[in-house]
Scaffold this motif. Sequence first.
Motif, mmCIF file in Angstrom:
data_model
loop_
_atom_site.group_PDB
_atom_site.id
_atom_site.type_symbol
_atom_site.label_atom_id
_atom_site.label_comp_id
_atom_site.label_asym_id
_atom_site.label_seq_id
_atom_site.Cartn_x
_atom_site.Cartn_y
_atom_site.Cartn_z
ATOM 1 N N GLU A 1 13.486 -0.232 3.900
ATOM 2 C CA GLU A 1 14.348 0.759 4.553
ATOM 3 C C GLU A 1 15.614 1.029 3.736
ATOM 4 O O GLU A 1 16.158 2.125 3.760
ATOM 5 C CB GLU A 1 14.717 0.285 5.954
ATOM 6 N N ALA A 2 16.064 0.019 2.990
ATOM 7 C CA ALA A 2 17.288 0.170 2.200
ATOM 8 C C ALA A 2 17.028 0.791 0.829
ATOM 9 O O ALA A 2 17.979 1.166 0.137
ATOM 10 C CB ALA A 2 17.968 -1.190 2.025
ATOM 11 N N ALA A 3 15.766 0.899 0.432
ATOM 12 C CA ALA A 3 15.436 1.433 -0.893
ATOM 13 C C ALA A 3 15.804 2.912 -0.974
ATOM 14 O O ALA A 3 15.395 3.719 -0.135
ATOM 15 C CB ALA A 3 13.951 1.230 -1.188
ATOM 16 N N ASP A 4 16.556 3.271 -1.983
ATOM 17 C CA ASP A 4 17.042 4.645 -2.138
ATOM 18 C C ASP A 4 15.905 5.582 -2.517
ATOM 19 O O ASP A 4 15.072 5.258 -3.357
ATOM 20 C CB ASP A 4 18.132 4.677 -3.214
ATOM 21 N N GLY A 5 15.877 6.743 -1.870
ATOM 22 C CA GLY A 5 14.928 7.784 -2.252
ATOM 23 C C GLY A 5 13.653 7.818 -1.446
ATOM 24 O O GLY A 5 12.852 8.734 -1.599
ATOM 25 N N LEU A 6 13.429 6.824 -0.582
ATOM 26 C CA LEU A 6 12.249 6.842 0.273
ATOM 27 C C LEU A 6 12.553 7.603 1.560
ATOM 28 O O LEU A 6 13.698 7.702 1.984
ATOM 29 C CB LEU A 6 11.801 5.418 0.595
ATOM 30 N N PHE B 1 10.879 9.610 -5.914
ATOM 31 C CA PHE B 1 11.804 10.126 -4.912
ATOM 32 C C PHE B 1 11.037 10.953 -3.885
ATOM 33 O O PHE B 1 10.236 11.818 -4.228
ATOM 34 C CB PHE B 1 12.869 11.000 -5.586
ATOM 35 N N GLY B 2 11.296 10.664 -2.604
ATOM 36 C CA GLY B 2 10.638 11.413 -1.547
ATOM 37 C C GLY B 2 9.365 10.785 -1.036
ATOM 38 O O GLY B 2 8.776 11.275 -0.062
ATOM 39 N N ASP B 3 8.907 9.690 -1.661
ATOM 40 C CA ASP B 3 7.715 9.000 -1.170
ATOM 41 C C ASP B 3 7.990 8.394 0.210
ATOM 42 O O ASP B 3 9.133 8.167 0.604
ATOM 43 C CB ASP B 3 7.291 7.890 -2.136
ATOM 44 N N SER B 4 6.923 8.089 0.913
ATOM 45 C CA SER B 4 7.015 7.592 2.279
ATOM 46 C C SER B 4 7.213 6.076 2.336
ATOM 47 O O SER B 4 6.534 5.328 1.623
ATOM 48 C CB SER B 4 5.732 7.968 3.031
ATOM 49 N N ARG B 5 8.134 5.632 3.192
ATOM 50 C CA ARG B 5 8.320 4.193 3.410
ATOM 51 C C ARG B 5 7.035 3.574 3.973
ATOM 52 O O ARG B 5 6.643 2.479 3.581
ATOM 53 C CB ARG B 5 9.490 3.942 4.362
ATOM 54 N N ALA B 6 6.421 4.278 4.901
ATOM 55 C CA ALA B 6 5.185 3.765 5.493
ATOM 56 C C ALA B 6 4.097 3.600 4.444
ATOM 57 O O ALA B 6 3.298 2.652 4.499
ATOM 58 C CB ALA B 6 4.713 4.698 6.612
ATOM 59 N N ALA B 7 4.068 4.506 3.457
ATOM 60 C CA ALA B 7 3.057 4.409 2.402
ATOM 61 C C ALA B 7 3.300 3.193 1.517
ATOM 62 O O ALA B 7 2.347 2.541 1.070
ATOM 63 C CB ALA B 7 3.058 5.683 1.561
ATOM 64 N N ILE B 8 4.562 2.868 1.262
ATOM 65 C CA ILE B 8 4.882 1.678 0.473
ATOM 66 C C ILE B 8 4.406 0.426 1.207
ATOM 67 O O ILE B 8 3.795 -0.471 0.622
ATOM 68 C CB ILE B 8 6.394 1.589 0.203
ATOM 69 N N VAL B 9 4.685 0.345 2.503
ATOM 70 C CA VAL B 9 4.259 -0.815 3.294
ATOM 71 C C VAL B 9 2.733 -0.896 3.340
ATOM 72 O O VAL B 9 2.153 -1.990 3.269
ATOM 73 C CB VAL B 9 4.857 -0.752 4.711
ATOM 74 N N ALA B 10 2.079 0.255 3.443
ATOM 75 C CA ALA B 10 0.609 0.267 3.435
ATOM 76 C C ALA B 10 0.069 -0.277 2.122
ATOM 77 O O ALA B 10 -0.950 -0.992 2.091
ATOM 78 C CB ALA B 10 0.093 1.684 3.686
ATOM 79 N N ARG B 11 0.740 0.050 1.010
ATOM 80 C CA ARG B 11 0.331 -0.497 -0.288
ATOM 81 C C ARG B 11 0.504 -2.006 -0.316
ATOM 82 O O ARG B 11 -0.329 -2.732 -0.893
ATOM 83 C CB ARG B 11 1.143 0.151 -1.401
ATOM 84 N N MET B 12 1.574 -2.518 0.298
ATOM 85 C CA MET B 12 1.785 -3.960 0.347
ATOM 86 C C MET B 12 0.664 -4.658 1.118
ATOM 87 O O MET B 12 0.199 -5.731 0.722
ATOM 88 C CB MET B 12 3.133 -4.268 0.999
ATOM 89 N N ARG B 13 0.227 -4.035 2.218
ATOM 90 C CA ARG B 13 -0.892 -4.590 2.981
ATOM 91 C C ARG B 13 -2.155 -4.590 2.141
ATOM 92 O O ARG B 13 -2.908 -5.577 2.103
ATOM 93 C CB ARG B 13 -1.132 -3.760 4.245
ATOM 94 N N SER B 14 -2.416 -3.462 1.489
ATOM 95 C CA SER B 14 -3.618 -3.337 0.677
ATOM 96 C C SER B 14 -3.641 -4.356 -0.459
ATOM 97 O O SER B 14 -4.680 -4.964 -0.751
ATOM 98 C CB SER B 14 -3.711 -1.913 0.118
ATOM 99 N N GLU B 15 -2.493 -4.550 -1.097
ATOM 100 C CA GLU B 15 -2.418 -5.510 -2.202
ATOM 101 C C GLU B 15 -2.605 -6.940 -1.711
ATOM 102 O O GLU B 15 -3.221 -7.758 -2.397
ATOM 103 C CB GLU B 15 -1.072 -5.372 -2.917
ATOM 104 N N MET B 16 -2.095 -7.261 -0.526
ATOM 105 C CA MET B 16 -2.321 -8.590 0.028
ATOM 106 C C MET B 16 -3.804 -8.797 0.315
ATOM 107 O O MET B 16 -4.376 -9.852 -0.016
ATOM 108 C CB MET B 16 -1.495 -8.795 1.297
ATOM 109 N N ASP B 17 -4.447 -7.815 0.917
ATOM 110 C CA ASP B 17 -5.880 -7.925 1.209
ATOM 111 C C ASP B 17 -6.681 -8.124 -0.072
ATOM 112 O O ASP B 17 -7.572 -8.981 -0.144
ATOM 113 C CB ASP B 17 -6.374 -6.674 1.940
ATOM 114 N N ARG B 18 -6.372 -7.325 -1.089
ATOM 115 C CA ARG B 18 -7.119 -7.410 -2.355
ATOM 116 C C ARG B 18 -6.893 -8.757 -3.031
ATOM 117 O O ARG B 18 -7.841 -9.403 -3.493
ATOM 118 C CB ARG B 18 -6.674 -6.279 -3.282
#
Length: 327
Positions: A128-133, A155-172
């Motif tokens: 949430e604190a990351a600039d540009g999301l 810049f402009g990417d989604s915070r939810a998309a970043i968290v989704a990537r974190m989930r995906s990387e943990m699963d993988r």
Amino acid sequence: MGRWLLRLASLLLSAAVIAGFAGVWAWTEFTRPGPLAAETTVVIPRGAGMETIAHRLHEAGVITDPRILALGAKVTGQARRLKAGEFAFPASVSPQHALDILESGVTVVRRVTVAEGLSSAQVVAVVEAADGLEGEIGDVPLEGTLLPETYHYAFGDSRAAIVARMRSEMDRTLRTLWETRAPDLPIASPQEAVILASIVEKETGVAAERPLVASVFVNRLNRGMRLQSDPTVAYGIAGGEGLDRPLTRTDLKSETPYNTYVIDGLPPGPIANPGAASIAAVLQPAESDFLYFVADGTGGHAFAKTLAEHNSNVRAWRKYQRDNRAE
């Protein structure tokens, strides 16, 4: 009639000469180094027209005259090929080079780093604190489902998309490491591996120690001994927000599902989000006979095979604490 034609020809020649000089001047201004003193970034919003783009670059100090940029874009045919996003412009960039940068679509790469051992609530706070999301994350993910790592974004990417990537990387990562696990571990599932890895992550910040710390807990599980891990006690009291005080003797006796001084085996869930190295450590622990460890004053731990050895290490640690306070 002859004089009139001569005058007309003279006027046309003069106009052509003036236009030629104007063209040379405009091209010189278009290709010469610009006023920018140091590299800067500029965000071009989606749907921005040429006028908006030119004024944004002018306001940022990238170009001197918006009209030169707009004219150059029209002459070169680049006006319709410019991309949106966050772009980096080097010092003294010319209007021509600025257009090339916008046409390339190569935007600034931003990074957000999530440290190992953070709770999911703490990870959400970092994102949430990351600039540009942009956008909301929604509910805090379950503990232990996010892989700590450095993630790149624009810049402009989604915070939810970043968290989704974190989930995906943990699963993988968990799938890959689970396939390489050592035989006969007292760990029945990938979820149990994450639980134990989260405890290892919170117990030591020394990378080389992780397999040894994991071996202590594996040895204790194999012998039916309680894990007796302080971080689990703290999590049982404060959850993912973290405990802001030292543990007390009363805390160690507290009846929570996470207090491994009270419960047998593993707690019901992870106490943090472990990194790949800690997961690997519990699935491939060091071979040891150690059953105990305590801080040694150097940032690491002293390991022991017997309670007598451990008590000796505890006394040394307490002496270190007393001496350190005295200083």
